[in-house]
Design a protein around this motif. Structure first.
Motif, PDB file in Angstrom:
ATOM      1  N   VAL A 115      22.739   8.415 -25.953  1.00 19.71           N
ATOM      2  CA  VAL A 115      22.676   9.246 -24.753  1.00 19.71           C
ATOM      3  C   VAL A 115      23.107  10.669 -25.051  1.00 19.71           C
ATOM      4  O   VAL A 115      23.978  10.873 -25.903  1.00 19.71           O
ATOM      5  N   PRO A 116      22.488  11.627 -24.389  1.00 12.51           N
ATOM      6  CA  PRO A 116      21.378  11.501 -23.457  1.00 12.51           C
ATOM      7  C   PRO A 116      20.041  11.311 -24.183  1.00 12.51           C
ATOM      8  O   PRO A 116      19.845  11.820 -25.269  1.00 12.51           O
ATOM      9  N   VAL A 117      19.155  10.582 -23.528  1.00 12.02           N
ATOM     10  CA  VAL A 117      17.794  10.398 -24.027  1.00 12.02           C
ATOM     11  C   VAL A 117      16.850  10.995 -22.994  1.00 12.02           C
ATOM     12  O   VAL A 117      16.962  10.696 -21.809  1.00 12.02           O
ATOM     13  N   VAL A 118      15.924  11.821 -23.454  1.00 13.46           N
ATOM     14  CA  VAL A 118      15.031  12.545 -22.555  1.00 13.46           C
ATOM     15  C   VAL A 118      13.577  12.128 -22.780  1.00 13.46           C
ATOM     16  O   VAL A 118      13.118  12.036 -23.920  1.00 13.46           O
ATOM     17  N   THR A 153      16.976  12.662 -28.259  1.00 12.31           N
ATOM     18  CA  THR A 153      18.344  12.915 -27.830  1.00 12.31           C
ATOM     19  C   THR A 153      18.607  14.419 -27.790  1.00 12.31           C
ATOM     20  O   THR A 153      17.685  15.220 -27.953  1.00 12.31           O
ATOM     21  N   MET A 154      19.862  14.771 -27.613  1.00 17.14           N
ATOM     22  CA  MET A 154      20.268  16.168 -27.448  1.00 17.14           C
ATOM     23  C   MET A 154      19.767  17.067 -28.579  1.00 17.14           C
ATOM     24  O   MET A 154      19.236  18.144 -28.310  1.00 17.14           O
ATOM     25  N   ASP A 155      19.891  16.622 -29.827  1.00 15.16           N
ATOM     26  CA  ASP A 155      19.480  17.480 -30.944  1.00 15.16           C
ATOM     27  C   ASP A 155      17.993  17.798 -30.913  1.00 15.16           C
ATOM     28  O   ASP A 155      17.578  18.933 -31.153  1.00 15.16           O
ATOM     29  N   PHE A 208      18.112   9.492 -19.515  1.00 16.58           N
ATOM     30  CA  PHE A 208      18.978   8.323 -19.519  1.00 16.58           C
ATOM     31  C   PHE A 208      20.343   8.831 -19.966  1.00 16.58           C
ATOM     32  O   PHE A 208      20.465   9.464 -21.024  1.00 16.58           O
ATOM     33  N   SER A 209      21.352   8.586 -19.146  1.00 18.21           N
ATOM     34  CA  SER A 209      22.643   9.231 -19.291  1.00 18.21           C
ATOM     35  C   SER A 209      23.776   8.251 -19.054  1.00 18.21           C
ATOM     36  O   SER A 209      23.564   7.129 -18.593  1.00 18.21           O
TER      37      SER A 209
END
Length: 115
Positions: free
Chosen positions: A78-81, A90-92, A28-29
């Motif tokens: 965002v981003p959510v993966v 998220t990214m982290d 989700f971006s």
């Protein structure tokens, strides 16, 4: 007497769950977000073809973003993966998985990576 027409509107969390299960990797971006772009590049560079859902291009994107905030308990999401239909984060969180070596097994188990 005419029947009233009702339109079923999918709950944002249910929609996220449905979209997250439609592909091995779902991001989700927001199309103008540099971190989202970096996340997409990470997966593409690994040979993974994620389904990307751009919230800013969806008429109900704001609802989805608020639902993701509730899901993550965060104000910036965002981003959510999702991998294999499961929320990774998220990214982290994704980068932590990449660095500690758990990302590739997750991708293999989801059928997103065959090597």
């Amino acid at each position: 007497m005419a029947q009233a027409r009702t339109t079923m509107v999918e709950d944002p969390l249910e929609r996220i769950e449905r979209l997250a299960s439609e592909s091995a990797v779902v991001i989700f971006s927001i199309s103008t977000c540099c971190m989202c772009h970096a996340m997409k590049r990470l997966f593409c560079g690994m040979g993974v073809n994620p389904m990307v859902h751009e919230l800013d291009e969806d008429p109900r994107g704001n609802e989805l973003e608020r639902a993701l905030m509730r899901l993550l308990g965060a104000s910036s999401v965002v981003p959510v993966v999702f991998i294999g239909g499961k929320l990774i984060g998220t990214m982290d969180r994704v980068m932590a998985c990449h660095i500690n070596g758990t990302l590739v097994p997750l991708l293999k188990d989801a059928g997103a990576l065959w090597l």
